[in-house]
Design an enzyme around this catalytic site. Structure first.
Site, short mmCIF file in Angstrom:
data_model
loop_
_atom_site.label_atom_id
_atom_site.label_comp_id
_atom_site.label_asym_id
_atom_site.label_seq_id
_atom_site.Cartn_x
_atom_site.Cartn_y
_atom_site.Cartn_z
N GLU A 191 -5.22 -4.76 10.64
CA GLU A 191 -4.22 -3.71 10.82
C GLU A 191 -4.54 -2.92 12.10
O GLU A 191 -5.35 -1.99 12.06
CB GLU A 191 -4.24 -2.74 9.63
CG GLU A 191 -3.89 -3.39 8.31
CD GLU A 191 -3.31 -2.38 7.32
OE1 GLU A 191 -2.22 -2.63 6.82
OE2 GLU A 191 -3.94 -1.33 7.09
N GLU B 101 -6.75 4.82 7.97
CA GLU B 101 -6.49 6.23 7.66
C GLU B 101 -7.70 6.87 7.00
O GLU B 101 -7.89 8.08 7.09
CB GLU B 101 -5.23 6.34 6.78
CG GLU B 101 -3.97 6.07 7.60
CD GLU B 101 -2.82 5.47 6.83
OE1 GLU B 101 -2.82 5.50 5.59
OE2 GLU B 101 -1.89 4.96 7.50
N GLY C 163 2.72 2.34 10.94
CA GLY C 163 3.72 3.40 10.83
C GLY C 163 4.44 3.74 12.11
O GLY C 163 5.12 4.76 12.21
N HIS D 291 -9.46 1.30 5.04
CA HIS D 291 -8.18 1.50 5.74
C HIS D 291 -8.41 2.45 6.93
O HIS D 291 -9.20 3.38 6.83
CB HIS D 291 -7.13 2.07 4.78
CG HIS D 291 -5.75 2.00 5.34
ND1 HIS D 291 -5.29 2.90 6.29
CD2 HIS D 291 -4.74 1.13 5.13
CE1 HIS D 291 -4.06 2.58 6.61
NE2 HIS D 291 -3.70 1.50 5.93
N SER E 209 3.52 -2.02 10.42
CA SER E 209 4.97 -2.09 10.71
C SER E 209 5.60 -3.42 10.32
O SER E 209 6.54 -3.88 10.99
CB SER E 209 5.24 -1.77 12.18
OG SER E 209 4.87 -0.43 12.46
N LYS F 282 0.12 4.20 -0.28
CA LYS F 282 -0.53 5.38 0.32
C LYS F 282 -0.31 6.60 -0.58
O LYS F 282 -0.23 6.45 -1.79
CB LYS F 282 -0.05 5.59 1.76
CG LYS F 282 -0.20 4.30 2.60
CD LYS F 282 0.03 4.50 4.07
CE LYS F 282 -0.15 3.17 4.78
NZ LYS F 282 -0.02 3.29 6.24
N ASN G 178 0.87 -1.17 0.00
CA ASN G 178 0.00 0.00 0.00
C ASN G 178 0.91 1.22 0.00
O ASN G 178 1.48 1.57 1.02
CB ASN G 178 -0.90 -0.02 1.25
CG ASN G 178 -1.74 1.23 1.37
OD1 ASN G 178 -1.78 2.05 0.46
ND2 ASN G 178 -2.42 1.38 2.50
P1 13P Z 1 3.12 0.47 7.70
O1 13P Z 1 3.62 -0.83 7.12
O2 13P Z 1 3.86 1.66 7.22
O3 13P Z 1 3.02 0.37 9.20
O4 13P Z 1 1.63 0.66 7.16
C1 13P Z 1 0.75 -0.40 7.24
C2 13P Z 1 -0.47 -0.04 6.49
O5 13P Z 1 -1.21 0.84 6.85
C3 13P Z 1 -0.73 -0.79 5.24
O6 13P Z 1 -2.02 -0.55 4.77
#
Ligand code: 13P
Length: 244
Positions: A168, A100, A174, A98, A206, A13, A11
């Site tokens: 997640e 976010e 992150g 997600h 992570s 992002k 992803n």
């Molecule tokens: P990270 O791997 O940067 O922690 O992000 C995970 C994520 O949100 C994947 O959708």
């Protein structure tokens, strides 16, 4: 019971301008084409790069996904992208729900549910994300939160072909933090009981080359949804190789 092949999904992002995005896609595609990858691979670039990345990975066996879609097929929805548009651009998958978007864009389970229905209508596989916040985990609510998100976010008609679920934990995204292996296994075991047989369940939050192998060795973890580490070809490839 048929063996579920593992899936490593990147992803990206809101990262990637044309030149570095294309370089990353070409690098991963070259590695995939050169050997036989240890798993299925999926990359989900930002909407501006979907078509370009799709061209760069053509023939490599890597699948292409979007990061969100609107519930409607088309219309007066400025700034949005429909599932049909993603399909038309070469996508087979779309990430939905997600954290976010749940926290930053106010998406509820009902919103996610409508988007999943849209993805299925367009013939896309929905990669549906669920996960608890730090406060919810500390209150002992992780399982309840994930179960409620799953039941609220999935319309009737889910199958192992049209659905991938990604666990997640919000606090692990992150941050460099991950749940214990026991905690990941426990949540995945609960999700398994709520999903159609053979649905692929990913862990995300992570994941990096250092922790991928032990997480991916858990019986109910069928792959990973990778954020930051998917932006470096070496790291993304190392995580894919950890499936071996
Ligand atoms: P990270 O791997 O940067 O922690 O992000 C995970 C994520 O949100 C994947 O959708």
């Amino acid at each position: 019971m048929a063996l579920r092949s593992k899936l490593i999904a990147g992803n990206w992002k809101m990262n990637g301008l044309r030149a570095p995005g294309l370089a990353l896609a070409r690098d991963i595609a070259a590695r995939a084409a050169a050997g036989s990858p240890a798993c299925d691979l999926l990359v989900c670039p930002p909407a501006t790069l979907v078509i370009l990345v799709g061209e760069a990975i053509a023939g490599s066996g890597i699948a292409l996904g979007g990061q969100d879609c609107h519930p409607k097929e088309n219309g007066a929805c400025t700034g949005d992208v429909s599932a049909e548009m993603l399909k038309d651009a070469g996508c087979s998958h779309v990430i939905l729900g997600h954290s976010e978007r749940r926290s930053g864009c106010g998406e509820t389970d009902a919103t996610v549910n409508a988007k999943v229905a849209a993805a299925w209508r367009a013939g896309l596989t929905a990669v549906v994300c669920v996960g608890e916040t730090r406060a919810e985990r500390e209150a002992g609510l992780a399982t309840a939160v994930v179960s409620a998100q799953l039941s609220g976010s999935l319309p009737a008609g889910a199958t192992a072909d049209n659905l991938v679920v990604a666990y997640e934990p919000v606090w692990a995204i992150g941050t460099g933090l991950t749940p214990t292996l026991d905690d990941i296994a426990a949540i995945h075991a609960v999700m398994r009981t709520a999903l159609p047989p053979q649905t692929r369940m990913l862990y995300g939050g992570s994941v990096n080359p250092g922790n991928a192998r032990e997480i991916l060795s858990l019986g109910d973890v069928d792959g990973a949804l990778v954020g930051g580490a998917s932006l470096k070809a070496d790291d993304f490839w190392a995580i894919a190789e950890a499936c071996r």
